[in-house]
Structures are given as C-alpha cells and as structure tokens.
Enzyme design. Structure first.
Site, PDB file in Angstrom:
ATOM      1  N   LEU A  67       0.866  -1.172   0.000  1.00 26.19           N
ATOM      2  CA  LEU A  67       0.000   0.000   0.000  1.00 26.19           C
ATOM      3  C   LEU A  67       0.903   1.223   0.000  1.00 26.19           C
ATOM      4  O   LEU A  67       1.915   1.249   0.714  1.00 26.19           O
ATOM      5  CB  LEU A  67      -0.902   0.028   1.243  1.00 26.19           C
ATOM      6  N   ASP A  68       0.559   2.221  -0.808  1.00 23.11           N
ATOM      7  CA  ASP A  68       1.334   3.457  -0.809  1.00 23.11           C
ATOM      8  C   ASP A  68       1.407   4.027   0.602  1.00 23.11           C
ATOM      9  O   ASP A  68       0.488   3.830   1.418  1.00 23.11           O
ATOM     10  CB  ASP A  68       0.693   4.507  -1.732  1.00 23.11           C
ATOM     11  N   ARG A  69       2.468   4.749   0.887  1.00 24.52           N
ATOM     12  CA  ARG A  69       2.670   5.288   2.235  1.00 24.52           C
ATOM     13  C   ARG A  69       1.447   6.040   2.790  1.00 24.52           C
ATOM     14  O   ARG A  69       1.060   5.829   3.937  1.00 24.52           O
ATOM     15  CB  ARG A  69       3.911   6.202   2.226  1.00 24.52           C
TER      16      ARG A  69
END
Length: 246
Positions: A67-69
């Site tokens: 998951l993106d930050r």
C-alpha cells in the site's frame, strides 16, 4: 471481524495463524523500508513477532502486496516462505481480491465502469503516467469503479483493483479528470498541502495458502474528513453486496 493490537503499537491485527498475518496499516507508514528511513510495516511486524514469540535470530515475514505510504487499511503478510510463494501466485493470477474506497474530486460521467490504461513509471521521480498502449516498458493497469455517493463536489467510489501497479488508482483517476482528495502528487491543482490522501484498503480476500478456506480482511475508512461526508454503513453495505455477488 474482531481486532486486537500489536503489543506497544497502534497497528490492529485482523487475522493471524501460523501462515498469515492480517493487519490494518496506519496511514503514513511505508509498507517496507524506503529512503526516508522511517519505521515501516515489514520491520515493525517482524520486531513484534520476534518479541511475542521469543524467536531467536531473524524472523521471516513476506511482503505479498503493498500500500502506498499515505494509504491505510487492510493488508496481509505471509509468515512462511511457502505461504508467500502461494499468495504471490494468487496475486499474479488475479485470484487475490482487493477492494478500496476513494474520495475523488468532481462528478463522474458514468456511475460505474472499467479503466484500462498503460502505465509507465519514472523511478528517478517516483511518478507514474498514463502512456499510449504499446509503449516500451509500460504495464497494463485495470480497475473497476462504482460511484457510491456524491457530496459537496466530491464522489465516493468503491474500487476493485485487478492489477497492482504502483500508484495505479491515483494515476488512473487523475488521468480520468478526477484526482483523489489530498493527492499532492497527481492532483496538486485541486488539493492543498497537508491534506490526507482519501484512499483506503477496504478488503483483502484470498484463499488460505494451506487450508484453502476463504479469508477476508476488512477495514472501514476512518471517520475523519472527507470520509465523514458519508455514512460509514454506506461503505460496509457496498462491500457486503460486492462480496455476495462476486
């Protein structure tokens, strides 16, 4: 699904057995170690497993998906190499289901649809762009979306991700003309610095790598703005309906 929390941590646990660890990833924590040097999910979870089970030496934990930050929500890790291999195969064969909620700017022309684009990543700037199909090095990106509600110039979307390309949801919706709320990278004209990206991992559904039973990890978005524009039950009902018909 009941949740517990890792010792001394704000990371809720959704599911755990000898093969899998399912958690709710908090926003703004990297999925794995990056150039920032900030604490990341993989390292934090390994440290917790080592402490809880008093394990000597290195602890194995496999990163199955990312998951993106700035994205929070349901996320699964493999506790054995066998589980990691089988789940990676499931991701490649697209039998690994992922549902997201997103709040985007504007009103979409169609209440539901499929986006199919070719994406190219620039590793130097860590940005992704939609390019003509057939472009060398470009990868296919596919997602389905459904508009759940519209409020105050924003639309709440349910998104099923069929491919897991970097920044895929953010890039494809921005290219469509509807960047996500809070997205500084792909929607800087409509968003203000400091706004939290409105993208949440609602559901990770998979066949257990050993028992083959269906495992569903679910997490609702937080009650903060802009999620607070919509009743929490709206998202839960949409996930229930999606799971019952797919």
């Amino acid at each position: 699904m009941s949740t517990s929390r890792l010792q001394g941590s704000d990371i809720p646990v959704l599911y755990e057995d000898n093969h899998l660890l399912g958690v709710i990833k908090p926003v703004n924590i990297p999925s794995q170690e990056d150039a920032s040097g900030d604490p990341d999910m993989l390292t934090l979870l390994k440290e917790d497993l080592k402490e809880r089970y008093n394990k000597p030496g290195n602890v194995y934990l496999g990163l199955v998906h990312r998951l993106d930050r700035p994205v929070g929500g349901a996320m699964v890790f493999a506790k054995t190499s066998k589980a990691a291999s089988r789940l990676s195969d499931a991701v490649r064969s697209r039998s690994f289901k992922k549902l997201y909620a997103a709040v985007v700017h504007g009103t979409l022309h169609r209440p539901s649809g499929r986006l199919q684009d070719a994406l190219s990543k620039d590793s130097r700037t860590n940005t992704v762009t939609v390019v003509p199909k057939g472009t060398e090095g470009a990868k296919e990106a596919v997602l389905d979306y459904k508009v759940l509600a519209e409020q105050d110039g924003f639309s709440l979307l349910l998104i099923e991700l069929h491919t897991g390309r970097p920044h895929q949801i953010r890039v494809q919706l921005s290219h469509l003309g509807h960047p996500l709320y809070g997205d500084q990278k792909y929607g800087s004209r409509q968003n203000k610095p400091g706004q939290q990206l409105a993208l949440w991992s609602l559901l990770v559904s998979l066949s257990h790598p050993v028992s083959k039973e269906q495992v569903q990890l679910r997490s609702n978005p937080p009650g903060t703005y802009p999620w607070s524009l919509y009743p929490e039950s709206l998202v839960s009902s949409a996930v229930d309906q999606h799971c019952s018909t797919s």
